[in-house]
Design a protein around this motif. Structure first.
Motif, PDB file in Angstrom:
ATOM      1  N   GLN A  27      -1.609  78.623  30.519  1.00 52.23           N
ATOM      2  CA  GLN A  27      -1.029  79.394  29.767  1.00 52.23           C
ATOM      3  C   GLN A  27       0.118  78.561  28.953  1.00 52.23           C
ATOM      4  OE1 GLN A  27       1.116  82.501  31.939  1.00 52.23           O
ATOM      5  NE2 GLN A  27       0.760  84.071  30.330  1.00 52.23           N
ATOM      6  N   ILE A  28       0.633  77.608  29.506  1.00 52.23           N
ATOM      7  CA  ILE A  28       1.937  77.042  29.117  1.00 52.23           C
ATOM      8  C   ILE A  28       1.429  75.656  28.805  1.00 52.23           C
ATOM      9  CG2 ILE A  28       4.162  76.466  29.606  1.00 52.23           C
ATOM     10  CD1 ILE A  28       4.011  79.394  29.017  1.00 52.23           C
ATOM     11  N   ARG A  29       1.931  75.277  27.597  1.00 49.48           N
ATOM     12  CA  ARG A  29       1.906  74.035  27.277  1.00 49.48           C
ATOM     13  C   ARG A  29       3.151  73.327  26.889  1.00 49.48           C
ATOM     14  NH1 ARG A  29      -3.538  71.160  25.578  1.00 49.48           N
ATOM     15  NH2 ARG A  29      -4.957  72.459  26.926  1.00 49.48           N
TER      16      ARG A  29
ATOM     17  N   ASP B 177       6.062  71.720  24.897  1.00 49.80           N
ATOM     18  CA  ASP B 177       6.190  71.257  23.338  1.00 49.80           C
ATOM     19  C   ASP B 177       6.774  69.764  23.189  1.00 49.80           C
ATOM     20  OD1 ASP B 177       6.594  71.053  20.635  1.00 49.80           O
ATOM     21  OD2 ASP B 177       7.639  72.966  20.707  1.00 49.80           O
TER      22      ASP B 177
ATOM     23  N   SER C 150       9.469  68.912  20.433  1.00 54.58           N
ATOM     24  CA  SER C 150      10.800  69.462  20.299  1.00 54.58           C
ATOM     25  C   SER C 150      11.858  68.704  21.070  1.00 54.58           C
ATOM     26  CB  SER C 150      10.670  71.022  21.095  1.00 54.58           C
ATOM     27  OG  SER C 150      11.921  71.483  21.024  1.00 54.58           O
ATOM     28  N   PRO C 151      13.020  68.647  20.221  1.00 58.75           N
ATOM     29  CA  PRO C 151      14.145  67.705  20.933  1.00 58.75           C
ATOM     30  C   PRO C 151      14.550  68.465  21.916  1.00 58.75           C
ATOM     31  CG  PRO C 151      14.811  68.984  18.897  1.00 58.75           C
ATOM     32  CD  PRO C 151      13.296  68.933  18.838  1.00 58.75           C
ATOM     33  N   LEU C 152      14.162  69.719  22.149  1.00 58.75           N
ATOM     34  CA  LEU C 152      14.752  70.443  23.521  1.00 58.75           C
ATOM     35  C   LEU C 152      13.826  70.076  24.686  1.00 58.75           C
ATOM     36  CD1 LEU C 152      14.784  73.844  21.772  1.00 58.75           C
ATOM     37  CD2 LEU C 152      16.904  72.656  22.852  1.00 58.75           C
TER      38      LEU C 152
ATOM     39  N   GLN D 277       0.707  69.666  24.153  1.00 56.20           N
ATOM     40  CA  GLN D 277      -0.298  70.279  23.036  1.00 56.20           C
ATOM     41  C   GLN D 277      -1.306  69.539  22.831  1.00 56.20           C
ATOM     42  OE1 GLN D 277       3.157  71.609  20.982  1.00 56.20           O
ATOM     43  NE2 GLN D 277       2.805  73.639  21.578  1.00 56.20           N
TER      44      GLN D 277
ATOM     45  N   GLN E 237      13.601  70.043  12.109  1.00 57.15           N
ATOM     46  CA  GLN E 237      13.733  69.657  13.632  1.00 57.15           C
ATOM     47  C   GLN E 237      12.732  70.670  14.681  1.00 57.15           C
ATOM     48  OE1 GLN E 237      17.713  70.072  15.074  1.00 57.15           O
ATOM     49  NE2 GLN E 237      17.760  68.520  16.259  1.00 57.15           N
ATOM     50  N   ILE E 238      12.735  72.023  14.230  1.00 59.53           N
ATOM     51  CA  ILE E 238      12.152  72.935  14.937  1.00 59.53           C
ATOM     52  C   ILE E 238      10.832  73.473  14.477  1.00 59.53           C
ATOM     53  CG2 ILE E 238      12.431  75.133  16.260  1.00 59.53           C
ATOM     54  CD1 ILE E 238      14.231  72.797  17.610  1.00 59.53           C
ATOM     55  N   ARG E 239       9.984  73.494  15.223  1.00 62.89           N
ATOM     56  CA  ARG E 239       8.590  74.177  14.911  1.00 62.89           C
ATOM     57  C   ARG E 239       8.325  75.279  15.785  1.00 62.89           C
ATOM     58  NH1 ARG E 239       4.672  71.478  11.218  1.00 62.89           N
ATOM     59  NH2 ARG E 239       6.096  70.155   9.947  1.00 62.89           N
TER      60      ARG E 239
ATOM     61  N   ASP F 222       6.346  77.586  18.290  1.00 60.56           N
ATOM     62  CA  ASP F 222       5.039  77.224  19.213  1.00 60.56           C
ATOM     63  C   ASP F 222       4.125  78.485  19.027  1.00 60.56           C
ATOM     64  OD1 ASP F 222       3.333  76.848  21.004  1.00 60.56           O
ATOM     65  OD2 ASP F 222       4.429  76.362  22.566  1.00 60.56           O
TER      66      ASP F 222
ATOM     67  N   SER G 171       2.143  79.797  22.159  1.00 61.67           N
ATOM     68  CA  SER G 171       2.810  80.334  23.380  1.00 61.67           C
ATOM     69  C   SER G 171       3.055  81.773  23.586  1.00 61.67           C
ATOM     70  CB  SER G 171       4.372  79.749  23.583  1.00 61.67           C
ATOM     71  OG  SER G 171       5.007  80.124  24.706  1.00 61.67           O
ATOM     72  N   PRO G 172       2.393  82.396  24.975  1.00 65.32           N
ATOM     73  CA  PRO G 172       2.626  83.858  24.884  1.00 65.32           C
ATOM     74  C   PRO G 172       4.306  84.256  24.802  1.00 65.32           C
ATOM     75  CG  PRO G 172       2.209  82.902  26.904  1.00 65.32           C
ATOM     76  CD  PRO G 172       2.082  81.729  26.011  1.00 65.32           C
TER      77      PRO G 172
ATOM     78  N   LEU H  77      19.191  75.843  17.417  1.00 63.31           N
ATOM     79  CA  LEU H  77      19.219  74.663  16.632  1.00 63.31           C
ATOM     80  C   LEU H  77      18.633  74.416  15.132  1.00 63.31           C
ATOM     81  CD1 LEU H  77      17.799  72.016  19.248  1.00 63.31           C
ATOM     82  CD2 LEU H  77      20.040  72.294  18.610  1.00 63.31           C
TER      83      LEU H  77
ATOM     84  N   GLN I 161       3.206  74.826  14.502  1.00 60.05           N
ATOM     85  CA  GLN I 161       3.003  73.388  14.678  1.00 60.05           C
ATOM     86  C   GLN I 161       1.941  72.854  13.956  1.00 60.05           C
ATOM     87  OE1 GLN I 161       3.251  74.028  18.668  1.00 60.05           O
ATOM     88  NE2 GLN I 161       4.949  72.854  18.971  1.00 60.05           N
TER      89      GLN I 161
END
Lengths: 266, 266
Positions: free
Chosen positions: A136-138, A140, A143-145, A176, B136-138, B140, B143-144, B158, B176
């Protein structure tokens, strides 16, 4: 305060563990706007404090969060919480948020960050774990986060719930592109062709302190880890500063647990 | 409590706005484990409450979060906060977290969620905004978590900081694959070849209430929006339930603001 021992530290004061005292306008609560560190306590001493501070400061730089105490004062606060709770084996959680603030995404310069330190006991015994790969979860990786330890933990919580549904202990997150990134609460260490490998930070691994120490000691090297390597691993561990646990099973496949990584002194 | 008006509602009680009363072990604070809704108040009335409840319940289903009040009681609480603060034009923020809990990612069945409702005044006037596309930010899109309004808001924070650096008001997030997803605080509506378009939820748009109403009214249709279309838009708005703002500039390019979307009654 659920199951916390005696005292915790909040913005300079040592408080009783059952005090409900967080401002409802704290951006940590409302927006997940903050960072944390989980620090091991062994024989009553907080471990690797300078490494945790270095990572915290990297997080502060990305989020433009100001730590309103000098690090020596924070180190004393960590000691106060460890001593105040009589902690011998366990951990400390340091939580830094952007603090109470008016509405709006843009942080205001006037915001005073919230710094909180809580303590917990933990048995150092860590038994082998069974894992799945989250569908379910990939992670990222771009992402800098993904390079800081932020309060945005819902991806990991959802993956942990998926593991629970499968009646196993943890879930592995791929990035991803389909490469192995990490587990929900620790870095991955995988033995293949006689060598211990761990995913690159650029593939989505959190820059974990335990991972950093294994790399520095030469016990582990960084590699791009294909998902298919998981089930053919010669050995497989999940590690954070609190414990390194052997993985005994991935999905339906058993993994040998005769070999595992050992943490050094400290 | 920073800049909040007189009263707020917490777990069944109406409290003074300066009460610091959140449990430091609340998973909303420690892990971003929760949801929120921002509800418009117009002429003293909370608007589109059933739509907000429907989205909240979708979020609860994904996170397996139990709302510990029936919706009629929550609706009364929204009214109490609006009335208690003398709100005529403004909004209510409903925040639901998994509540205080022991350490660990896996939610415990015993956890009692925290439900909090705060109110704020807001002028209904919304002037045109200038935007950039975040580098910087994409978003996702796979993602659910991108389909619910969770507390994990650091990506948006951010991107908003990036907009501030560029001395503009907001940032557009691409997904993405490089298609337009949303802005940091609202959905995107773009006029191209005479039609108003908005990105698909499957391309990373939050299922916004304002977006939902524009789609139902037939004013807007869903489309895959290429990043290159932004600067050639015939008109461009960013909207949420509080306001629909015209975009007057994207990067260095001016956008016509003679045409914009109007919200209907209610």
């Amino acid at each position: 305060m659920a199951d916390q021992p005696g005292v915790f530290w909040l913005n300079g004061a040592l408080l009783a563990g059952d005090a409900s005292c967080i401002d409802p306008s704290d951006r940590g609560l409302l927006l997940g706007d903050g960072l944390f560190e989980t620090i091991a306590v062994r024989r009553g001493q907080a471990r690797d404090v300078q490494r945790h501070f270095a990572r915290l400061q990297q997080g502060c730089a990305l989020l433009r969060l100001r730590l309103p105490w000098d690090l020596a004062a924070v180190e004393r606060a960590l000691d106060e919480v460890a001593v105040g709770n009589g902690l011998l084996e366990g951990g400390l959680r340091l939580t830094l948020t952007r603090g109470p603030a008016p509405r709006g995404l843009l942080p205001t310069a006037a915001a005073r960050p919230t710094l909180m330190i809580t303590g917990f006991c933990l048995s150092p015994v860590a038994s082998p774990v069974r894992v799945i790969v989250s569908t379910q979860i990939r992670r990222d990786a771009a992402s800098p986060l993904s390079r800081i330890k932020s309060l945005n933990y819902l991806p990991n919580i959802l993956a942990r719930l998926e593991a629970e549904d499968a009646k196993v202990d943890d879930a592995i997150l791929l990035n991803q592109a389909g490469f192995v990134a990490e587990a929900t609460t620790g870095n991955i260490f995988l033995k293949r062709r006689g060598k211990w490998l761990t995913p690159f930070v650029s593939d989505g691994a959190l820059p974990g302190i335990c991972r950093e120490k294994f790399l520095e000691s030469g016990q582990v090297e960084e590699a791009r880890i294909h998902a298919a390597w998981l089930s053919s691993a010669e050995a497989f561990c999940i590690g954070n500063v609190l414990s390194v646990r052997a993985v005994s099973q991935i999905g339906p496949i058993a993994v040998p647990t005769t070999d595992y990584l050992r943490t050094g002194p400290g």
